[in-house]
Design an enzyme around this catalytic site. Sequence first.
Site, PDB file in Angstrom:
ATOM      1  N   GLY A   1       8.065  13.597  -1.875  1.00 43.89           N
ATOM      2  CA  GLY A   1       8.026  12.641  -0.770  1.00 43.89           C
ATOM      3  C   GLY A   1       6.656  12.170  -0.371  1.00 43.89           C
ATOM      4  O   GLY A   1       6.466  11.614   0.713  1.00 43.89           O
TER       5      GLY A   1
ATOM      6  N   GLU B   1       5.487   6.345  -1.924  1.00 43.61           N
ATOM      7  CA  GLU B   1       6.546   5.410  -1.547  1.00 43.61           C
ATOM      8  C   GLU B   1       7.653   5.504  -2.599  1.00 43.61           C
ATOM      9  O   GLU B   1       7.434   6.014  -3.705  1.00 43.61           O
ATOM     10  CB  GLU B   1       5.993   3.975  -1.504  1.00 43.61           C
ATOM     11  CG  GLU B   1       4.879   3.744  -0.495  1.00 43.61           C
ATOM     12  CD  GLU B   1       5.373   3.763   0.940  1.00 43.61           C
ATOM     13  OE1 GLU B   1       6.597   3.691   1.158  1.00 43.61           O
ATOM     14  OE2 GLU B   1       4.519   3.871   1.847  1.00 43.61           O
TER      15      GLU B   1
ATOM     16  N   THR C   1       9.955   1.906   8.273  1.00 49.71           N
ATOM     17  CA  THR C   1      10.292   1.300   6.990  1.00 49.71           C
ATOM     18  C   THR C   1       9.008   0.803   6.328  1.00 49.71           C
ATOM     19  O   THR C   1       7.926   0.913   6.889  1.00 49.71           O
ATOM     20  CB  THR C   1      11.230   0.094   7.170  1.00 49.71           C
ATOM     21  OG1 THR C   1      10.489  -1.006   7.733  1.00 49.71           O
ATOM     22  CG2 THR C   1      12.404   0.424   8.078  1.00 49.71           C
TER      23      THR C   1
ATOM     24  N   LYS D   1      -5.041   0.225   4.495  1.00 56.89           N
ATOM     25  CA  LYS D   1      -5.521   1.171   5.511  1.00 56.89           C
ATOM     26  C   LYS D   1      -6.971   0.885   5.893  1.00 56.89           C
ATOM     27  O   LYS D   1      -7.319   0.875   7.077  1.00 56.89           O
ATOM     28  CB  LYS D   1      -5.368   2.596   4.994  1.00 56.89           C
ATOM     29  CG  LYS D   1      -3.917   3.055   4.873  1.00 56.89           C
ATOM     30  CD  LYS D   1      -3.804   4.443   4.267  1.00 56.89           C
ATOM     31  CE  LYS D   1      -2.346   4.877   4.143  1.00 56.89           C
ATOM     32  NZ  LYS D   1      -2.206   6.201   3.507  1.00 56.89           N
TER      33      LYS D   1
ATOM     34  N   GLU E   1      -0.679   4.275  14.990  1.00 57.74           N
ATOM     35  CA  GLU E   1      -1.566   5.355  14.547  1.00 57.74           C
ATOM     36  C   GLU E   1      -1.227   5.832  13.147  1.00 57.74           C
ATOM     37  O   GLU E   1      -2.111   6.136  12.346  1.00 57.74           O
ATOM     38  CB  GLU E   1      -1.478   6.527  15.532  1.00 57.74           C
ATOM     39  CG  GLU E   1      -2.422   7.676  15.239  1.00 57.74           C
ATOM     40  CD  GLU E   1      -3.878   7.283  15.402  1.00 57.74           C
ATOM     41  OE1 GLU E   1      -4.560   7.174  14.358  1.00 57.74           O
ATOM     42  OE2 GLU E   1      -4.319   7.080  16.544  1.00 57.74           O
TER      43      GLU E   1
ATOM     44  N   LYS F   1       2.768  -0.565   7.510  1.00 57.17           N
ATOM     45  CA  LYS F   1       1.419  -1.152   7.563  1.00 57.17           C
ATOM     46  C   LYS F   1       1.396  -2.660   7.344  1.00 57.17           C
ATOM     47  O   LYS F   1       0.350  -3.297   7.479  1.00 57.17           O
ATOM     48  CB  LYS F   1       0.536  -0.486   6.498  1.00 57.17           C
ATOM     49  CG  LYS F   1       0.208   0.954   6.792  1.00 57.17           C
ATOM     50  CD  LYS F   1      -0.580   1.590   5.679  1.00 57.17           C
ATOM     51  CE  LYS F   1       0.309   1.990   4.523  1.00 57.17           C
ATOM     52  NZ  LYS F   1       1.236   3.078   4.832  1.00 57.17           N
TER      53      LYS F   1
END
Length: 814
Positions: free
Chosen positions: A663, A666, A554, A681, A605, A578
């Site tokens: 896709g 988000e 999610t 990131k 990862e 994240k």
Amino acid sequence: MNVLKFGGTSVGSTNNINNVISILETYSKKQQVIAVVSAVGGITDKLLKAGELAQSKDEAYLNAFEEIKSIHLKLLSDLNPKLDQKIKNTLEDKLANLKSLLDGIFLINELSPKTSDKLVSFGELLSSYIIAESMKARGLDALRKNSQDLIVTNSNFTRAEVNYEITNTNIVGYFTEAKQQITILPGFISKSQSGEITTLGRGGSDFTAAIVAAALNVERLEIWTDVSGMFTANPKLVKQAYPIESLSYQEAMELSHFGAKVLYPPTVQPVLDLNIPIHIKNTLEPNAAGTKISADAVVKVSPVKGISNIDQIALLTLQGNGMVGIPGFSKRLFETLAQEKINVILITQASSEHSICIGIDQKEAIRAQQAIDLAFENEISLHKIDPIIVEIDLSIVALVGDQMKSHQGISGKMFSALGKNNINVRAIAQGASEKNISAVINNKDVKKALNALHEQFFEVKTKQLNVYITGIGNVGEKLIEQIEQQHSFLKKNLQIDLRIIGMSNSRKMIFNEKGIDLSNWASQFHYAEKSDLKGFLKRAVDFNLRNSIFVDITASEEVADMYAEYLKNSIAVVACNKIACADTYDRYKQLQDLSLKYNTPFLYETNVGAGLPIINTLKNLVASGDKVTSIQAVLSGSLNFIFNNFSDRKNFHDTVKQAQYEGYTEPDPRIDLSGIDVARKVLILARENRTNLNLEDIENESFLTEANRNSKSIDDFYETLIEDEAHFQNLYASAKAKNCRLKYVAEFNKGKAKVGLKEIPEGHPFYSLEGKDNIVMFYTARYPEQPLIIKGAGAGADVTASGLFADIIKIGNK
């Protein structure tokens, strides 16, 4: 002559009794048979309950009696469709005697041990009568002999001691003259030398069979029950458990002592002394091999023969500095328990003599505590020792095997298997003979411990992984598809049995402790319960399965907030979300520390580069001692896709729409286009490089207009893209004029990080980056001029799912 004993479950129903009769008929064709039978399953407890009700002046004892009466009359009727009225009348007379005894208990308000023995003896007397008469009605040469005429004891009611001299003479004398092919003996019951009814205590029917078998010195004793022998572990808790072909007497005793209910050790002593083999057989599967218990048990490759457990244990610890070097503390402790008739199940003592730890039945914990504190009242008052410490809700798990002493590393493997599943060991005991290694653990961990140990010692090194997935969208569906597709491969080639136990989306959640059927998982959501994040966690914790893994697919902050609880409950976390790793540094560090503390993996990862091994490569560089000096990267597959497809011939609005449709972004494309996703990131990469940064420390040079950034909804955002098309065309034109391409770049250098749109010249590694690809360049002490480059697809459901799958497999290979 054969001696067979049938337990309560074997005579607990019409079908089972028919099986017993069939077995005895087959045996009787070859030689004479003696069958010792228990009371009908559950009847002994019902008799005791009826007696307690009568003693307490509760007229409900009459209802209890009627239930007992009904069970036996129905059994007789079902077994004998053409029932002889005389047989029924005799049974009713016996039941009337039982009713009279209960009436007497009610009237005098007393249930002494002597009366209790008389009461419970009805169980075996009734079952043996029904079975014998049913056999005779079918034309079999059967006769019932009352064991009370053969087995003579003292008057120690409820647990009488056998007079073997008289008893053996009676048994040999009777069976020397007996002509019938089948003799039915009621187990458990006996008589004292003065003629009073007694019983032989727990396991009394086994004891009766052993006494008869030993007196006649038969070739073997058979114990018939509802399972096909003694198992490697409790089959109700360990699905993979299987019957043990052969055990030594000592191994069988150890397993029985530690919870294997098939055999009660003290009762088989008579046959053990004569080396008479014991066979455990299954009434429901008479052709199954069962387990042979003998002095010359077959030695298998594995030195561990079985795993057993005792539940509801209390751990008592006597400790204090005043114990050191002072003799007599142990003697006084065990004398105190002996006086209270409290059995000690486990003992362990520190070599410092500072403490003694014992395990007892939890029901006796309070009585033991009071007695010990009283016995050591003086030392406690002088602070030489502490008041007894009592811990409850514990269990003992034990490895058993005669050959364990000849093999190194058994204890290491045992405690390693428990440790990997974060099962805390409270105490350890191992005798010098090394036939048994015991560990005291929490009750709630027993099932997980048994399965983990069974997997370690009895299975073909197949490791079971139990997965819980939250977020069943595009990526989630692909992950499930990959798991189903690869299940056989993983089991055959990697010895990993991967099961999905729970799934949830934003609306509903489903569970199956045995593993969800992945061929039709979607249809199960039609009837699923309402989704609840805390409820999902609770179910995973309550299942308490070994090697459990929670997978977060999610972008939810609420889900990320749950990671700490999963880790604290020894459930590994795999996340493409994240938010947790890009939150405050303190929170990031907390999750890393919890992972270490509970020895529970936390893998993410897919936080950077989807399925690309970016984080793992960085971790390996750092772990190997290399120093990362600079990182340059294109980390957004969605932004790379957008800027590779946007041009002066295709407007920016339509390009973003296409990226969302395929896709790559988000659900809210503002997350991608704002640069916050890339900032997160590079923040994660900086932290993996042991740099203490927070998100606000990342310099974010936005390429969006003020109107884009301030849009109040997704629709509003798309409207502003149309209105500001000229702005985006200017960005494109500027890059094109310099023969550059637009790339959204993340940079980390000298402890600082920034993200922003860059004009990349031809010849740069980023220039030719196509589609949704990501690229990362690591400049390090070992790669100072030519960087270590990782490049590939950095977005898309398939590659993200494969990255999650890789993390799951990594945990399986740990």
